[in-house]
Every structure is written in C-alpha cells, then in structure tokens.
Design an enzyme around this catalytic site. Structure first.
Site, mmCIF file in Angstrom:
data_model
loop_
_atom_site.group_PDB
_atom_site.id
_atom_site.type_symbol
_atom_site.label_atom_id
_atom_site.label_comp_id
_atom_site.label_asym_id
_atom_site.label_seq_id
_atom_site.Cartn_x
_atom_site.Cartn_y
_atom_site.Cartn_z
ATOM 1 N N SER A 51 -26.978 -92.212 110.138
ATOM 2 C CA SER A 51 -26.230 -92.465 108.905
ATOM 3 C C SER A 51 -27.147 -92.995 107.813
ATOM 4 O O SER A 51 -27.886 -93.958 108.029
ATOM 5 C CB SER A 51 -25.128 -93.510 109.139
ATOM 6 O OG SER A 51 -24.097 -92.953 109.895
ATOM 7 N N GLU A 105 -16.840 -103.746 114.596
ATOM 8 C CA GLU A 105 -16.585 -104.962 115.372
ATOM 9 C C GLU A 105 -15.571 -105.870 114.680
ATOM 10 O O GLU A 105 -15.393 -105.823 113.464
ATOM 11 C CB GLU A 105 -17.889 -105.771 115.546
ATOM 12 C CG GLU A 105 -18.947 -105.084 116.353
ATOM 13 C CD GLU A 105 -19.570 -103.906 115.615
ATOM 14 O OE1 GLU A 105 -19.742 -103.992 114.384
ATOM 15 O OE2 GLU A 105 -19.856 -102.896 116.286
ATOM 16 N N ARG A 152 -26.496 -86.496 115.280
ATOM 17 C CA ARG A 152 -26.536 -86.814 116.705
ATOM 18 C C ARG A 152 -25.121 -86.821 117.248
ATOM 19 O O ARG A 152 -24.155 -86.899 116.484
ATOM 20 C CB ARG A 152 -27.197 -88.172 116.954
ATOM 21 C CG ARG A 152 -26.548 -89.320 116.214
ATOM 22 C CD ARG A 152 -26.779 -90.696 116.844
ATOM 23 N NE ARG A 152 -28.129 -91.120 117.116
ATOM 24 C CZ ARG A 152 -28.928 -91.781 116.283
ATOM 25 N NH1 ARG A 152 -28.498 -92.075 115.067
ATOM 26 N NH2 ARG A 152 -30.134 -92.152 116.638
ATOM 27 N N THR A 153 -25.001 -86.724 118.566
ATOM 28 C CA THR A 153 -23.704 -86.900 119.218
ATOM 29 C C THR A 153 -23.555 -88.374 119.562
ATOM 30 O O THR A 153 -24.473 -88.979 120.120
ATOM 31 C CB THR A 153 -23.630 -86.042 120.496
ATOM 32 O OG1 THR A 153 -23.733 -84.669 120.119
ATOM 33 C CG2 THR A 153 -22.313 -86.266 121.231
ATOM 34 N N ASN A 197 -24.571 -102.140 105.748
ATOM 35 C CA ASN A 197 -23.502 -103.100 105.441
ATOM 36 C C ASN A 197 -23.731 -104.387 106.227
ATOM 37 O O ASN A 197 -24.305 -104.360 107.306
ATOM 38 C CB ASN A 197 -22.135 -102.516 105.841
ATOM 39 C CG ASN A 197 -22.081 -102.130 107.314
ATOM 40 O OD1 ASN A 197 -22.508 -101.027 107.687
ATOM 41 N ND2 ASN A 197 -21.575 -103.004 108.151
ATOM 42 N N SER A 226 -25.074 -96.305 118.216
ATOM 43 C CA SER A 226 -25.960 -95.236 118.720
ATOM 44 C C SER A 226 -27.218 -95.846 119.315
ATOM 45 O O SER A 226 -27.277 -97.042 119.597
ATOM 46 C CB SER A 226 -26.324 -94.286 117.578
ATOM 47 O OG SER A 226 -27.164 -94.933 116.647
HETATM 48 I I1 8IG Z 1 -23.479 -97.427 109.298
HETATM 49 O O1 8IG Z 1 -21.225 -102.648 111.020
HETATM 50 C C1 8IG Z 1 -22.725 -98.736 110.552
HETATM 51 N N1 8IG Z 1 -22.552 -98.408 111.819
HETATM 52 N N2 8IG Z 1 -20.882 -100.998 115.258
HETATM 53 N N3 8IG Z 1 -21.040 -101.846 113.109
HETATM 54 C C2 8IG Z 1 -21.205 -100.825 113.992
HETATM 55 N N4 8IG Z 1 -21.699 -99.652 113.664
HETATM 56 C C3 8IG Z 1 -22.038 -99.482 112.384
HETATM 57 C C4 8IG Z 1 -21.893 -100.470 111.418
HETATM 58 C C5 8IG Z 1 -21.375 -101.731 111.804
HETATM 59 N N5 8IG Z 1 -22.337 -99.970 110.254
#
Ligand code: 8IG
Length: 279
Positions: free
Chosen positions: A44, A199, A98-99, A241, A218
């Site tokens: 991402s 979470e 990706r998977t 984030n 991942s």
């Molecule tokens: I982009 O805050 C991304 N992927 N678990 N938590 C989890 N996966 C994520 C987050 C996050 N931000």
C-alpha cells in the site's frame, strides 16, 4: 471426493513449491527473461515506487501466471513486471500487488510470490508495505526499515517439523546498505495482525507493550517463507497512518492512499537507490 479439490489451498497433498516452479517457468516464457535477481513486493502506497528502479522490459498480468490471483485491494495493480536494474545487467521481478492473509486463500497463496521469486533465480527480496505507526513522531509518509517482526496471525507457511531459524531475518547487512543511502531511516518491529479490520486502541497498546513499532496486515508470513527459501530479506514500511488510538481521527483507506501518493517520490528514490546497490 471431487478431484478438483486437489487445487484447494489447504489440500495437504498439493505442492506449493511445484506451483511456484510452474509460475517461474510461465514468467520466463512470457517476459523472455530467463533469470531474475531481486524481487520487489510493492505494498500500500508503494504503487509507483518501482518506476525509478529501471526500464520495464516486459509485464505479465497476475491472472496469467499459475497461482496468482487478481488484485484484491484498491490502489494495487495485478501486474508482474520484469525491470532492468539501472545498467547493472540484473533483472528485478516487481510485484505490483500481494495476496493478503485476510483474503482467506490460505498461507500458500500469501507466500506464492516469494516462492516464485526464488524459483526465477532471485537471491534477495524487498518486502514493502503500508502500515500504522505506534510512534506519534512518525507522521504519515515516514519510511521505516523493518528490524524484526512479531507474527500474530497464528499461521505459518512452514509445514511439519521445519525448524527455520529467524535470527537476523531482516538482513542487518541490507539494513546497513539502506542506511548508506539514507542514514536517517528509523528502524522498527513490525507486528502483523490478521485483519482486515484495523486494530482497536487496546490491541495497539498491546502491540506496543510486546515490543512493536508498526502494525500491519502483511509481510511476516512472506518473510518466513523467504527465509525458508534462502532469500536475503529487506523490509521497508511506509507509515501511512498513526495506529488506532495514537491519533484522535478514525482510520480510512483513503488516508492510506493519500499518504502513499504524498510519500511516493521519496519512497521511489530510496527503493531505486537501494535496489541498484543490492544488484
Ligand atoms: I496502510 O493501522 C495500514 N495497514 N493492521 N493497521 C493495520 N494495517 C494497516 C494499518 C493499520 N494501516
């Protein structure tokens, strides 16, 4: 039992390594590149980051390669590219997506790209991801080298009594090399949750208490499979984030995509520089 059941991901008789060799053969045929040296998995926010690595020599749609599915996440592209690494004569195998474990296709599907990379000849893999940060000082767009991980999925790509050593899983040599490119890169421990929900704030506090710095969905299962396969591993996270409860605003996938766009130039330049040094 119906004979088509033999292709189900949880069939203990299916051989995922044979499927990876099949996939590698198809990639060689379709790209015309017989051997790749380094694999990149773009997570991402990393979508454009492959561009600066070098010229794309050929690309193949995921769906045309055995064992690969179409992209499940917005902002990811289901294409595998063969890229010339600068003028080194080496080839990078670049996965645009990706998977994820949360897709429910099983762990073998999650690590299929890793095994395929090894079967194409790769000796190194760079795993990238977008994730949540636990340190409030890590603003969206911060790049962090993964020093180690905590796998909270309850799953493993290994079968039977395969006692793989995970010391120095994220190669200290490759992290040092990344630090030559950018000495300011922080390092952190990546905690993989199963997802797909983000979470709760309590889970984020737990992740912090047990030694985590980053939370995501991942990378850890892929890193384990990569170690089993004998690949050198570099992991780089893009904090898109603050993890839940670290900031007061709710998490959104749009925020993730926006942070990725904003950080893309720096992430691309870093990745390109690192990959050239590795090659
Ligand atoms: I982009 O805050 C991304 N992927 N678990 N938590 C989890 N996966 C994520 C987050 C996050 N931000």
């Amino acid at each position: 039992m119906d004979s088509s059941a033999s292709t189900e991901p949880c069939d203990p008789l299916a051989d995922p390594h044979a499927l990876a060799r099949d996939a590698a053969r198809v990639i060689a045929e379709r790209t015309g590149i017989g051997r790749h040296h380094i694999a990149l998995v773009l997570g991402s926010g990393w979508g454009q980051a492959g561009e600066l690595v070098g010229a794309t020599l050929a690309s193949v749609d995921n769906i045309d390669v055995p064992g690969f599915g179409a992209a499940a996440v917005a902002g990811h592209t289901g294409v595998i590219r063969s890229v010339a690494v600068g003028d080194t004569g080496k080839h990078a195998l670049v996965y645009g997506t990706r998977t994820h474990f949360y897709e429910g296709r099983g762990v073998d599907a999650v690590v299929h790209g890793v095994r395929t990379a090894r079967a194409t000849g790769c000796e190194t893999i760079v795993l990238t991801n977008g994730c949540g940060g636990l340190d409030p000082a890590w603003r969206p767009g911060t790049l962090v080298l993964i020093r180690d991980h905590i796998n909270l999925t309850g799953a493993t790509p290994l079968r039977g009594p395969t006692f793989v050593d995970l010391s120095d899983l994220y190669s200290s040599r490759l992290r040092a090399l990344a630090h030559e490119v950018d000495p300011s890169l922080p390092e952190g421990v990546y905690v993989q949750f199963r997802g797909p929900q983000y979470e709760t704030p309590a889970e984020v506090r737990m992740a912090r208490t047990i030694g985590g710095d980053l939370v995501g969905m991942s990378t850890t299962l892929e890193a384990i499979a990569a170690r089993e396969a004998g690949l050198q591993i570099l992991g780089i996270s893009l904090v898109t984030n603050p993890a839940a409860g670290i900031s007061t605003t709710p998490l959104s996938h749009d925020e993730v995509l926006e942070a990725g766009r904003a950080a893309a130039p720096r992430a691309s330049a870093l990745l390109a520089d690192i990959v050239r040094r590795i090659a």
